[in-house]
Write a protein that holds these residues in place. Structure first.
Motif, PDB file in Angstrom:
ATOM      1  N   ASP A 336      81.511  33.034  25.354  1.00 33.66           N
ATOM      2  CA  ASP A 336      82.180  33.479  24.130  1.00 33.66           C
ATOM      3  C   ASP A 336      81.130  33.745  23.058  1.00 33.66           C
ATOM      4  O   ASP A 336      79.923  33.751  23.317  1.00 33.66           O
ATOM      5  CB  ASP A 336      83.191  32.438  23.669  1.00 33.66           C
ATOM      6  N   LEU A 337      81.590  33.968  21.838  1.00 32.96           N
ATOM      7  CA  LEU A 337      80.678  34.300  20.743  1.00 32.96           C
ATOM      8  C   LEU A 337      79.682  33.181  20.486  1.00 32.96           C
ATOM      9  O   LEU A 337      78.487  33.431  20.277  1.00 32.96           O
ATOM     10  CB  LEU A 337      81.490  34.592  19.475  1.00 32.96           C
ATOM     11  N   VAL A 338      80.141  31.935  20.497  1.00 40.34           N
ATOM     12  CA  VAL A 338      79.252  30.804  20.224  1.00 40.34           C
ATOM     13  C   VAL A 338      78.196  30.671  21.319  1.00 40.34           C
ATOM     14  O   VAL A 338      77.013  30.446  21.042  1.00 40.34           O
ATOM     15  CB  VAL A 338      80.073  29.503  20.094  1.00 40.34           C
ATOM     16  N   SER A 339      78.607  30.812  22.566  1.00 38.62           N
ATOM     17  CA  SER A 339      77.661  30.688  23.671  1.00 38.62           C
ATOM     18  C   SER A 339      76.593  31.767  23.607  1.00 38.62           C
ATOM     19  O   SER A 339      75.384  31.480  23.740  1.00 38.62           O
ATOM     20  CB  SER A 339      78.419  30.771  25.003  1.00 38.62           C
ATOM     21  N   VAL A 340      76.994  33.010  23.395  1.00 40.81           N
ATOM     22  CA  VAL A 340      76.029  34.108  23.325  1.00 40.81           C
ATOM     23  C   VAL A 340      75.129  33.952  22.098  1.00 40.81           C
ATOM     24  O   VAL A 340      73.916  34.204  22.164  1.00 40.81           O
ATOM     25  CB  VAL A 340      76.764  35.459  23.304  1.00 40.81           C
ATOM     26  N   SER A 341      75.705  33.522  20.971  1.00 38.99           N
ATOM     27  CA  SER A 341      74.900  33.320  19.759  1.00 38.99           C
ATOM     28  C   SER A 341      73.880  32.212  19.955  1.00 38.99           C
ATOM     29  O   SER A 341      72.733  32.324  19.491  1.00 38.99           O
ATOM     30  CB  SER A 341      75.820  33.000  18.580  1.00 38.99           C
ATOM     31  N   ASN A 342      74.263  31.142  20.627  1.00 37.56           N
ATOM     32  CA  ASN A 342      73.318  30.059  20.895  1.00 37.56           C
ATOM     33  C   ASN A 342      72.155  30.537  21.764  1.00 37.56           C
ATOM     34  O   ASN A 342      70.995  30.198  21.506  1.00 37.56           O
ATOM     35  CB  ASN A 342      74.038  28.896  21.575  1.00 37.56           C
ATOM     36  N   THR A 343      72.478  31.319  22.795  1.00 37.37           N
ATOM     37  CA  THR A 343      71.415  31.857  23.652  1.00 37.37           C
ATOM     38  C   THR A 343      70.485  32.767  22.856  1.00 37.37           C
ATOM     39  O   THR A 343      69.256  32.702  22.991  1.00 37.37           O
ATOM     40  CB  THR A 343      72.030  32.627  24.832  1.00 37.37           C
ATOM     41  N   SER A 344      71.061  33.613  22.008  1.00 36.02           N
ATOM     42  CA  SER A 344      70.245  34.517  21.187  1.00 36.02           C
ATOM     43  C   SER A 344      69.365  33.734  20.223  1.00 36.02           C
ATOM     44  O   SER A 344      68.184  34.066  20.032  1.00 36.02           O
ATOM     45  CB  SER A 344      71.155  35.475  20.409  1.00 36.02           C
ATOM     46  N   ALA A 345      69.914  32.690  19.615  1.00 40.89           N
ATOM     47  CA  ALA A 345      69.137  31.888  18.676  1.00 40.89           C
ATOM     48  C   ALA A 345      68.009  31.147  19.384  1.00 40.89           C
ATOM     49  O   ALA A 345      66.894  31.036  18.853  1.00 40.89           O
ATOM     50  CB  ALA A 345      70.059  30.896  17.961  1.00 40.89           C
ATOM     51  N   ASN A 346      68.267  30.640  20.579  1.00 40.17           N
ATOM     52  CA  ASN A 346      67.224  29.935  21.323  1.00 40.17           C
ATOM     53  C   ASN A 346      66.074  30.852  21.716  1.00 40.17           C
ATOM     54  O   ASN A 346      64.907  30.440  21.737  1.00 40.17           O
ATOM     55  CB  ASN A 346      67.821  29.288  22.576  1.00 40.17           C
ATOM     56  N   GLN A 347      66.385  32.109  22.021  1.00 45.36           N
ATOM     57  CA  GLN A 347      65.346  33.043  22.459  1.00 45.36           C
ATOM     58  C   GLN A 347      64.567  33.638  21.294  1.00 45.36           C
ATOM     59  O   GLN A 347      63.386  33.949  21.438  1.00 45.36           O
ATOM     60  CB  GLN A 347      65.960  34.175  23.290  1.00 45.36           C
ATOM     61  N   THR A 348      65.231  33.817  20.153  1.00 47.72           N
ATOM     62  CA  THR A 348      64.565  34.461  19.014  1.00 47.72           C
ATOM     63  C   THR A 348      64.075  33.460  17.975  1.00 47.72           C
ATOM     64  O   THR A 348      63.208  33.795  17.171  1.00 47.72           O
ATOM     65  CB  THR A 348      65.522  35.448  18.327  1.00 47.72           C
ATOM     66  N   GLY A 349      64.645  32.260  17.977  1.00 47.14           N
ATOM     67  CA  GLY A 349      64.280  31.274  16.971  1.00 47.14           C
ATOM     68  C   GLY A 349      64.936  31.502  15.620  1.00 47.14           C
ATOM     69  O   GLY A 349      64.661  30.767  14.664  1.00 47.14           O
ATOM     70  N   GLN A 350      65.802  32.491  15.510  1.00 50.19           N
ATOM     71  CA  GLN A 350      66.442  32.807  14.229  1.00 50.19           C
ATOM     72  C   GLN A 350      67.838  32.176  14.202  1.00 50.19           C
ATOM     73  O   GLN A 350      68.861  32.852  14.306  1.00 50.19           O
ATOM     74  CB  GLN A 350      66.486  34.321  14.026  1.00 50.19           C
ATOM     75  N   VAL A 351      67.800  30.854  14.051  1.00 50.46           N
ATOM     76  CA  VAL A 351      69.039  30.078  14.106  1.00 50.46           C
ATOM     77  C   VAL A 351      69.899  30.323  12.879  1.00 50.46           C
ATOM     78  O   VAL A 351      71.126  30.419  12.971  1.00 50.46           O
ATOM     79  CB  VAL A 351      68.707  28.573  14.250  1.00 50.46           C
ATOM     80  N   VAL A 352      69.278  30.421  11.722  1.00 50.15           N
ATOM     81  CA  VAL A 352      70.038  30.593  10.481  1.00 50.15           C
ATOM     82  C   VAL A 352      70.872  31.861  10.535  1.00 50.15           C
ATOM     83  O   VAL A 352      72.061  31.871  10.182  1.00 50.15           O
ATOM     84  CB  VAL A 352      69.086  30.614   9.273  1.00 50.15           C
ATOM     85  N   GLU A 353      70.256  32.952  10.977  1.00 48.17           N
ATOM     86  CA  GLU A 353      70.987  34.222  11.053  1.00 48.17           C
ATOM     87  C   GLU A 353      72.122  34.139  12.064  1.00 48.17           C
ATOM     88  O   GLU A 353      73.229  34.646  11.807  1.00 48.17           O
ATOM     89  CB  GLU A 353      70.035  35.356  11.433  1.00 48.17           C
ATOM     90  N   ALA A 354      71.861  33.507  13.218  1.00 49.28           N
ATOM     91  CA  ALA A 354      72.901  33.406  14.249  1.00 49.28           C
ATOM     92  C   ALA A 354      74.084  32.580  13.755  1.00 49.28           C
ATOM     93  O   ALA A 354      75.249  32.957  13.947  1.00 49.28           O
ATOM     94  CB  ALA A 354      72.318  32.786  15.516  1.00 49.28           C
ATOM     95  N   VAL A 355      73.799  31.451  13.105  1.00 52.70           N
ATOM     96  CA  VAL A 355      74.879  30.611  12.583  1.00 52.70           C
ATOM     97  C   VAL A 355      75.641  31.339  11.478  1.00 52.70           C
ATOM     98  O   VAL A 355      76.878  31.271  11.396  1.00 52.70           O
ATOM     99  CB  VAL A 355      74.319  29.272  12.077  1.00 52.70           C
ATOM    100  N   ALA A 356      74.909  32.046  10.625  1.00 50.41           N
ATOM    101  CA  ALA A 356      75.566  32.787   9.533  1.00 50.41           C
ATOM    102  C   ALA A 356      76.502  33.854  10.090  1.00 50.41           C
ATOM    103  O   ALA A 356      77.620  34.045   9.579  1.00 50.41           O
ATOM    104  CB  ALA A 356      74.514  33.419   8.630  1.00 50.41           C
ATOM    105  N   MET A 357      76.078  34.555  11.138  1.00 54.35           N
ATOM    106  CA  MET A 357      76.941  35.581  11.728  1.00 54.35           C
ATOM    107  C   MET A 357      78.170  34.956  12.371  1.00 54.35           C
ATOM    108  O   MET A 357      79.282  35.489  12.246  1.00 54.35           O
ATOM    109  CB  MET A 357      76.151  36.393  12.758  1.00 54.35           C
ATOM    110  N   MET A 358      78.000  33.819  13.054  1.00 56.69           N
ATOM    111  CA  MET A 358      79.160  33.152  13.637  1.00 56.69           C
ATOM    112  C   MET A 358      80.157  32.742  12.556  1.00 56.69           C
ATOM    113  O   MET A 358      81.374  32.939  12.708  1.00 56.69           O
ATOM    114  CB  MET A 358      78.712  31.929  14.447  1.00 56.69           C
ATOM    115  N   MET A 359      79.654  32.157  11.475  1.00 55.51           N
ATOM    116  CA  MET A 359      80.545  31.741  10.380  1.00 55.51           C
ATOM    117  C   MET A 359      81.287  32.932   9.791  1.00 55.51           C
ATOM    118  O   MET A 359      82.497  32.857   9.540  1.00 55.51           O
ATOM    119  CB  MET A 359      79.727  31.022   9.300  1.00 55.51           C
ATOM    120  N   LEU A 360      80.567  34.047   9.594  1.00 55.87           N
ATOM    121  CA  LEU A 360      81.195  35.227   9.005  1.00 55.87           C
ATOM    122  C   LEU A 360      82.261  35.804   9.934  1.00 55.87           C
ATOM    123  O   LEU A 360      83.357  36.171   9.481  1.00 55.87           O
ATOM    124  CB  LEU A 360      80.133  36.283   8.707  1.00 55.87           C
TER     125      LEU A 360
END
Length: 385
Positions: A336-360
């Motif tokens: 789902d969105l959270v799973s894909v966002s977590n994978t993207s954040a782990n690979q890019t290191g841009q956790v803040v942006e990933a969490v912000a997009m999930m919240m939005l």
């Protein structure tokens, strides 16, 4: 000229002043948090911004409603995760509503067995954590036989620990016209229902709504099927080696998440439906009986329409909860969105942006659901003078 002391004695002036102070404090706190985060990220050499969305993702997604490969961008991967979230949430809302209505009516049944079963269902699913229920359903589905020993529940439909395989219609150019005809049939059916309601309200004469709706739904697609000559061929799954080939499939992860969300939320919807029915005065039931209506028609035509004004507001909260609870999909491997966002954040290191997009995204989805349910609530509300 107004004295400043006298102005402060005005409730209106004090109200504006307090709001301005609160807004200034909120902006100051937000500025501090943002600047502190950016400073810390810059100190550690962590890149910021959303430029990573256009880079190659480099990971596969096991279940996708869109064509996707590891060479696609992170943005495409996030869209796939969002669509998976919307798919399981929409299906869960429908199933939970149907099951919740049945269980809620069963709670009021005079049949002892039905009443006790509905009560046991509600008390059980509402008091067991959803995460635990998801794990249980996922474990059950993974204990099914292997594809070579799959259960053929219906001709061409196989159930195994790889999920459910079923026949799908072979695509043809004429199917697009059939789909358009089906959409036109749905629009015609809605128009028939509205006409029947207006006729009943103005003249009191009944109208054969059900046959007319069935005809409106079936005749346009059938006519388009005959005119276009589209073949009615199915791609049936067949066992090839260790798994099935062909046909469509539903993964165990999607099935476990859908069942878990639906069963859990239905327990709460059942109590909402029960309270809404009990809120309708018993005199309405007696009036229906006096008119010679059967109990089923009294419930469908008299009780439930009046109960909706009590049911819809808390029902909105349950739809929101189901959508947000779908984020637990990461626990059973559904992308789902959270799973894909977590994978993207782990690979890019841009956790803040990933969490912000999930919240939005979840905020937008929640506001959309709330807006639609509020519009529907106004439609079913009682009109008073």
């Amino acid at each position: 000229m107004t004295n400043p002391v006298q102005a402060l004695n005005s409730a209106r002036v004090r109200g504006w002043l307090y709001q301005a102070l609160f807004l200034a404090c909120a902006l100051a706190v937000a500025w501090y948090l943002v600047s502190n985060t950016l400073t810390n990220l810059a100190t550690r050499g962590v890149a910021t911004g959303f430029g990573f969305l256009h880079r190659e993702a480099g990971f596969e997604i096991g279940e996708s409603l869109l064509p996707y490969s590891a060479s696609d961008t992170y943005l495409t991967a996030l869209v796939v995760g969002l669509l998976n979230t919307l798919a399981v949430s929409a299906a869960g809302v429908v199933l939970a509503s149907l099951l919740g209505v049945l269980i809620g009516i069963g709670r009021l049944s005079s049949n002892w067995m039905v009443n006790r079963f509905a009560t046991l269902y509600v008390e059980t699913v509402r008091n067991v954590p959803l995460l635990l229920q998801l794990v249980v359903w996922y474990t059950i589905l993974n204990r099914l036989p292997s594809p070579r020993e799959a259960l053929e529940i219906l001709p061409g439909i196989f159930l195994s620990n790889r999920g459910m395989k079923f026949p799908v219609l072979v695509e043809h150019a004429g199917h697009g016209w059939i789909l358009l005809a089906l959409v036109a049939g749905i629009a015609a059916a809605i128009a028939v229902v509205r006409y029947a309601r207006r006729r009943r309200e103005t003249t009191g004469k009944p109208f054969p709504t059900l046959p007319a709706v069935i005809a409106a739904l079936l005749l346009p697609p059938a006519l388009a099927f005959v005119v276009t000559g589209a073949p009615l061929a199915f791609d049936v799954p067949a066992l090839a080696g260790f798994n099935f080939e062909g046909g469509g499939s539903v993964t165990p992860e999607f099935t476990a998440l859908l069942i878990g969300l639906s069963v859990y939320t239905a327990g709460f919807i059942a109590e909402i439906v029960r309270s809404g029915i009990l809120a309708v005065p018993h005199g309405q039931t007696e009036a229906g009986l006096a008119l010679g209506l059967s109990p089923g028609k009294i419930l469908r035509l008299v009780i439930l329409p009046q109960a909706l004004r009590v049911i819809v507001p808390p029902l909105t909260s349950q739809y929101l909860n189901l959508t947000k609870n779908s984020s637990l999909a990461v626990a059973i491997g559904y992308p789902d969105l959270v799973s894909v966002s977590n994978t993207s954040a782990n690979q890019t290191g841009q956790v803040v942006e990933a969490v912000a997009m999930m919240m939005l995204v979840y905020l937008i989805i929640s506001l959309a659901i709330s807006g639609f349910m509020n519009w529907y609530n106004r439609r079913v509300a009682l009109v008073t003078r």
